[in-house]
Design a protein around this motif. Structure first.
Motif, PDB file in Angstrom:
ATOM      1  N   GLY A 291       2.186 -18.036-110.130  1.00  8.71           N
ATOM      2  CA  GLY A 291       1.213 -16.948-110.045  1.00  8.71           C
ATOM      3  C   GLY A 291      -0.182 -17.389-110.416  1.00  8.71           C
ATOM      4  O   GLY A 291      -1.168 -17.012-109.763  1.00  8.71           O
ATOM      5  N   ALA A 292      -0.307 -18.211-111.470  1.00 12.37           N
ATOM      6  CA  ALA A 292      -1.628 -18.684-111.897  1.00 12.37           C
ATOM      7  C   ALA A 292      -2.260 -19.576-110.841  1.00 12.37           C
ATOM      8  O   ALA A 292      -3.463 -19.477-110.560  1.00 12.37           O
ATOM      9  CB  ALA A 292      -1.500 -19.434-113.220  1.00 12.37           C
ATOM     10  N   ILE A 293      -1.469 -20.459-110.234  1.00 13.16           N
ATOM     11  CA  ILE A 293      -1.986 -21.328-109.166  1.00 13.16           C
ATOM     12  C   ILE A 293      -2.495 -20.482-108.009  1.00 13.16           C
ATOM     13  O   ILE A 293      -3.577 -20.721-107.456  1.00 13.16           O
ATOM     14  CB  ILE A 293      -0.891 -22.304-108.701  1.00 13.16           C
ATOM     15  N   THR A 294      -1.720 -19.480-107.641  1.00 16.33           N
ATOM     16  CA  THR A 294      -2.125 -18.606-106.534  1.00 16.33           C
ATOM     17  C   THR A 294      -3.388 -17.834-106.885  1.00 16.33           C
ATOM     18  O   THR A 294      -4.316 -17.735-106.068  1.00 16.33           O
ATOM     19  CB  THR A 294      -0.993 -17.632-106.186  1.00 16.33           C
ATOM     20  N   ALA A 295      -3.430 -17.263-108.081  1.00 16.85           N
ATOM     21  CA  ALA A 295      -4.586 -16.460-108.485  1.00 16.85           C
ATOM     22  C   ALA A 295      -5.873 -17.273-108.469  1.00 16.85           C
ATOM     23  O   ALA A 295      -6.920 -16.807-107.991  1.00 16.85           O
ATOM     24  CB  ALA A 295      -4.345 -15.868-109.873  1.00 16.85           C
ATOM     25  N   LEU A 296      -5.824 -18.495-108.978  1.00 22.23           N
ATOM     26  CA  LEU A 296      -7.030 -19.312-109.097  1.00 22.23           C
ATOM     27  C   LEU A 296      -7.435 -19.934-107.764  1.00 22.23           C
ATOM     28  O   LEU A 296      -8.574 -19.754-107.290  1.00 22.23           O
ATOM     29  CB  LEU A 296      -6.808 -20.414-110.140  1.00 22.23           C
ATOM     30  N   PHE A 297      -6.523 -20.631-107.135  1.00 23.71           N
ATOM     31  CA  PHE A 297      -6.899 -21.443-105.973  1.00 23.71           C
ATOM     32  C   PHE A 297      -7.056 -20.614-104.696  1.00 23.71           C
ATOM     33  O   PHE A 297      -7.852 -20.972-103.825  1.00 23.71           O
ATOM     34  CB  PHE A 297      -5.880 -22.561-105.773  1.00 23.71           C
ATOM     35  N   MET A 298      -6.344 -19.515-104.583  1.00 21.75           N
ATOM     36  CA  MET A 298      -6.575 -18.649-103.432  1.00 21.75           C
ATOM     37  C   MET A 298      -7.882 -17.874-103.583  1.00 21.75           C
ATOM     38  O   MET A 298      -8.550 -17.558-102.599  1.00 21.75           O
ATOM     39  CB  MET A 298      -5.406 -17.683-103.242  1.00 21.75           C
ATOM     40  N   GLY A 299      -8.260 -17.581-104.825  1.00 22.74           N
ATOM     41  CA  GLY A 299      -9.558 -16.951-105.050  1.00 22.74           C
ATOM     42  C   GLY A 299     -10.705 -17.858-104.635  1.00 22.74           C
ATOM     43  O   GLY A 299     -11.694 -17.411-104.045  1.00 22.74           O
ATOM     44  N   LEU A 300     -10.568 -19.142-104.922  1.00 24.25           N
ATOM     45  CA  LEU A 300     -11.612 -20.093-104.515  1.00 24.25           C
ATOM     46  C   LEU A 300     -11.805 -20.092-103.004  1.00 24.25           C
ATOM     47  O   LEU A 300     -12.924 -20.263-102.511  1.00 24.25           O
ATOM     48  CB  LEU A 300     -11.247 -21.499-104.999  1.00 24.25           C
ATOM     49  N   LEU A 301     -10.736 -19.917-102.250  1.00 26.74           N
ATOM     50  CA  LEU A 301     -10.852 -19.902-100.792  1.00 26.74           C
ATOM     51  C   LEU A 301     -11.645 -18.691-100.300  1.00 26.74           C
ATOM     52  O   LEU A 301     -12.261 -18.741 -99.234  1.00 26.74           O
ATOM     53  CB  LEU A 301      -9.458 -19.902-100.150  1.00 26.74           C
ATOM     54  N   GLY A 302     -11.636 -17.618-101.074  1.00 23.23           N
ATOM     55  CA  GLY A 302     -12.414 -16.444-100.680  1.00 23.23           C
ATOM     56  C   GLY A 302     -13.907 -16.706-100.669  1.00 23.23           C
ATOM     57  O   GLY A 302     -14.661 -16.036 -99.955  1.00 23.23           O
ATOM     58  N   ILE A 303     -14.357 -17.705-101.434  1.00 24.10           N
ATOM     59  CA  ILE A 303     -15.786 -18.007-101.521  1.00 24.10           C
ATOM     60  C   ILE A 303     -16.330 -18.540-100.202  1.00 24.10           C
ATOM     61  O   ILE A 303     -17.478 -18.266 -99.838  1.00 24.10           O
ATOM     62  CB  ILE A 303     -16.036 -19.029-102.656  1.00 24.10           C
ATOM     63  N   VAL A 304     -15.522 -19.305 -99.458  1.00 20.24           N
ATOM     64  CA  VAL A 304     -16.020 -19.982 -98.256  1.00 20.24           C
ATOM     65  C   VAL A 304     -15.683 -19.230 -96.969  1.00 20.24           C
ATOM     66  O   VAL A 304     -15.957 -19.722 -95.873  1.00 20.24           O
ATOM     67  CB  VAL A 304     -15.463 -21.421 -98.173  1.00 20.24           C
ATOM     68  N   GLN A 305     -15.103 -18.040 -97.097  1.00 21.06           N
ATOM     69  CA  GLN A 305     -14.760 -17.274 -95.898  1.00 21.06           C
ATOM     70  C   GLN A 305     -15.960 -16.459 -95.427  1.00 21.06           C
ATOM     71  O   GLN A 305     -16.712 -15.908 -96.234  1.00 21.06           O
ATOM     72  CB  GLN A 305     -13.586 -16.328 -96.186  1.00 21.06           C
ATOM     73  N   ASN A 306     -16.115 -16.369 -94.123  1.00 22.20           N
ATOM     74  CA  ASN A 306     -17.198 -15.578 -93.539  1.00 22.20           C
ATOM     75  C   ASN A 306     -16.686 -14.404 -92.703  1.00 22.20           C
ATOM     76  O   ASN A 306     -17.480 -13.557 -92.299  1.00 22.20           O
ATOM     77  CB  ASN A 306     -18.091 -16.473 -92.667  1.00 22.20           C
ATOM     78  N   ASP A 307     -15.385 -14.369 -92.448  1.00 20.70           N
ATOM     79  CA  ASP A 307     -14.772 -13.227 -91.778  1.00 20.70           C
ATOM     80  C   ASP A 307     -14.532 -12.147 -92.822  1.00 20.70           C
ATOM     81  O   ASP A 307     -13.874 -12.382 -93.842  1.00 20.70           O
ATOM     82  CB  ASP A 307     -13.461 -13.659 -91.125  1.00 20.70           C
TER      83      ASP A 307
END
Length: 653
Positions: A291-307
């Motif tokens: 859960g912690a890996i998902t919470a942290l690293f998937m959140g980082l991916l939200g930074i570079v999304q433009n859709d």
């Protein structure tokens, strides 16, 4: 009460059947009226169930309705278990589904498969009801697979788009991986307990103490296999890759999948199975770390999304990680609390994104928006409420549930809890950054909208704005209203088991001083300042110093590449699994199909028959005297053998 529970489940199913088979005949208005009425009935009855079981503390309902099948001594029944956990889930699922149904009237107005879409989303609601109301593993698995099936149909609803077909196929295949583990876990449950009924399984758990499987603790193996199923449904690393792709479906189903139905199934299942998971610290530790890996690293991916939809999608992944962390530290009620608050504000954000997409003539790139605040005031205000709830701004619903998760981790005594604490704290900053980056780029700053689109910008119709308003209300206040009774006054005590050695909730109750006290205390905590830093950073990079974002992107190009490549998960899956399976298929084709079957069995048999025929063919001359010669010659051989070469005749009859 039995008829009431049946009506909750069957009303959406009836609407789905009518819309699916007779929608084109009845017409659009009749179709959406019937399906909305079905879900409305379920919503009203769900509120009655909530009042009876939660507010009035009614008795738990656990009853089999009929026997589905009987195999020896095993009875597989269809039945309902309705307790406070079920009541909370019913209210969340039914209300969000009702808002999505109403929203669909405006969003899908120009779609040629309008009636089919209503049939599918009503079927989705029925499937989730059957899942959360089940009292046995077989019915749970039925609902589990049913939501997977309907999500497959809805993600690929616009099947004329190749990307939609790829997305629904990915969702289908990834969930099959999770479901395989889930099914193995259910099989082991049946093996050690002899039953699939929840209460009978829980009652037999003491018999598993000391039992091993493959040299491992039996209950640990069972819990980990069940959690693999939860990883698939609730999109935890590495089985998360299907969820961003589900954005290819229409926005209403994105909201329904991400907010209240499919992705919450795994969180609900682990909470329901808390008596099992509490017996394995190893399983809980694995859940917490995943859960912690998902919470942290998937959140980082939200930074570079433009859709715009994918930003919200990666937000969902991150928030599901927070819920999973809460499960791992035995704070099941906190996980359900965040599930509930998240359902409202995440549905609000998705439907708000859909409102923007409609106004922008289906443009989804946030870099091509800006300044929409003056054109879409209702969408703007409701979007702000949803964003504040998501980042955990004090007073909004997400603040209470997310803060409780962070505190629960802080009090956990599991291994790696310290690392997990820093991960979820970091996630607060990341969430605030990508959420307000999207909000600022869409609604504030200079307009980057194309001129021909800007001329027609206006607020969405009432069928779209009404659900936004209705979802904005609980997004703002539901956390404040329910935190005390849900977490500290026993709302979920009859449905969740926590052993004494897992002290997170006990420590929380000692530290908790009321909802209002939490708000005043918030400004003294690290999460608040992390959140504030995320908002300020988003403002600087999105509106004030946009060139800084370009500089950071170039300066940290490798990091940017890693994030935009989604950590290589898709590439890895393509190389190892997709191409690997293709190569394995080619090998099997050449060895088994081409060599073994075609060359040896089929063609080999034909060649053998041809060879034997070639030997026999010269004998078949067609002349009678040749046949007479062979008959006489054969008779001489038989007589010679009988008279001179042995005591036994050549042939015995």
């Amino acid at each position: 009460m039995e008829k009431l529970y049946l009506t909750i489940a069957l009303a959406p199913l009836l609407g789905a059947i009518i819309a699916g088979f007779f929608g084109r005949v009845l017409g659009r208005n009749a179709t959406h009226t019937i399906t909305i009425l079905g879900v409305l009935i379920s919503t009203v009855l769900a509120l009655m169930v909530f009042d009876h079981h939660v507010l009035q503390q009614g008795a738990v309902f656990n009853q089999n309705l009929y026997t589905w099948m009987q195999i020896g001594s095993l009875n597989v029944s269809v039945g309902f278990l309705v307790d406070n956990l079920t009541a909370v889930m019913l209210v969340v699922v039914s209300f969000v589904s009702l808002m999505v149904h109403i929203y669909t009237i405006g969003y899908m107005d120009d779609d040629k498969d309008y009636t089919k879409f209503f049939s599918y989303i009503s079927l989705f609601t029925f499937s989730m009801f059957m899942l959360v109301m089940s009292n046995n593993f077989m019915q749970l698995f039925f609902g589990w697979e049913a939501v997977g099936l309907v999500s497959y149909l809805l993600i690929g609803f616009w099947h004329h788009k190749e990307s939609a077909i790829e997305a629904n196929l990915k969702a289908f295949l990834v969930n099959r991986v999770g479901d395989f583990g889930f099914l193995l876990g259910i099989g082991l449950v049946l093996a050690f307990s002899g039953s699939l009924d929840y209460m009978e399984v829980f009652a037999s758990l003491n018999n598993t103490v000391g039992e091993t499987l493959w040299g491992l603790d039996l209950i640990t193996v069972v819990c980990l296999l069940l959690f693999v199923g939860a990883m698939g449904k609730s999109a935890q690393v590495p089985l998360h890759v299907w969820l961003p792709g589900s954005m290819e479906g229409p926005t209403p189903i994105s909201a329904l999948i991400h907010a209240a139905t499919m992705v919450t199934a795994g969180i609900f299942m682990v909470s329901r199975m808390s008596p099992m998971f509490e017996m394995s610290d190893v399983a809980l530790t694995v859940i917490m770390v995943i859960g912690a890996i998902t919470a942290l690293f998937m959140g980082l991916l939200g930074i570079v999304q433009n859709d715009i939809k994918k930003v919200v999608a990666y937000s969902t992944l991150s928030q599901l990680g927070y819920m999973t962390v809460a499960l791992g530290v035995s704070a099941y009620s906190v996980a359900i609390f965040h599930l509930m608050t998240h359902a409202f504000f995440k549905a609000l954000l998705f439907l708000g994104a859909g409102s923007v997409i409609v106004a922008m003539h289906h443009e989804q790139d946030i870099r091509k928006m800006g300044g929409l605040k003056k054109y879409m005031p209702i969408t703007y205000i409701t979007g702000l409420i949803g964003t504040l709830a998501l980042i955990g701004f004090p007073g909004f619903s997400g603040f209470y549930s997310k803060d409780m998760i962070i505190e629960a981790v802080h009090f956990s005594n599991l291994p790696f809890a310290d690392w997990v604490y820093y991960a979820v704290i970091s996630g607060v900053f990341i969430t605030a950054f990508y959420s307000f980056r999207m909000f600022f780029l869409v609604f504030h700053g200079k307009s980057r909208v194309k001129h021909e689109t800007a001329r027609h910008l206006h607020e969405s119709p009432l069928s779209i704005t009404f659900p936004l308003i209705m979802l904005a209300i609980p997004s703002a206040i539901i956390g404040y209203l329910t935190i005390e009774p849900m977490l500290f006054k026993g709302w979920l005590d009859n449905a969740i088991t926590v052993t004494s050695n897992h002290a997170s909730m006990t420590s929380l109750s000692q530290e908790f001083h009321g909802a209002l006290a939490m708000i005043s205390h918030a400004v003294q905590t690290v999460p608040f300042w992390m959140m504030a830093g995320g908002i300020v950073s988003a403002w600087v990079f999105s509106l004030h110093r946009t060139q800084w974002a370009d500089w950071v992107q170039k300066k940290f190009s490798m990091v940017d590449y890693v994030l935009k490549s989604l950590y290589g998960f898709d590439r890895f899956n393509e190389i190892v699994f997709v191409n690997g399976i293709k190569k394995l298929g080619n090998v099997l084709w050449k060895v088994s199909d081409t060599t073994m079957i075609d060359t040896i069995l089929v063609n080999g048999s034909a060649r053998l028959v041809g060879f034997i025929g070639a030997l026999v063919r010269p004998i078949q001359t067609g002349y009678v005297y040749h046949y007479a010669f062979f008959m006489i010659f054969s008779l001489l051989i038989i007589l010679t053998w009988t008279l001179f070469l042995g005591d036994q005749p050549l042939l015995e009859i």
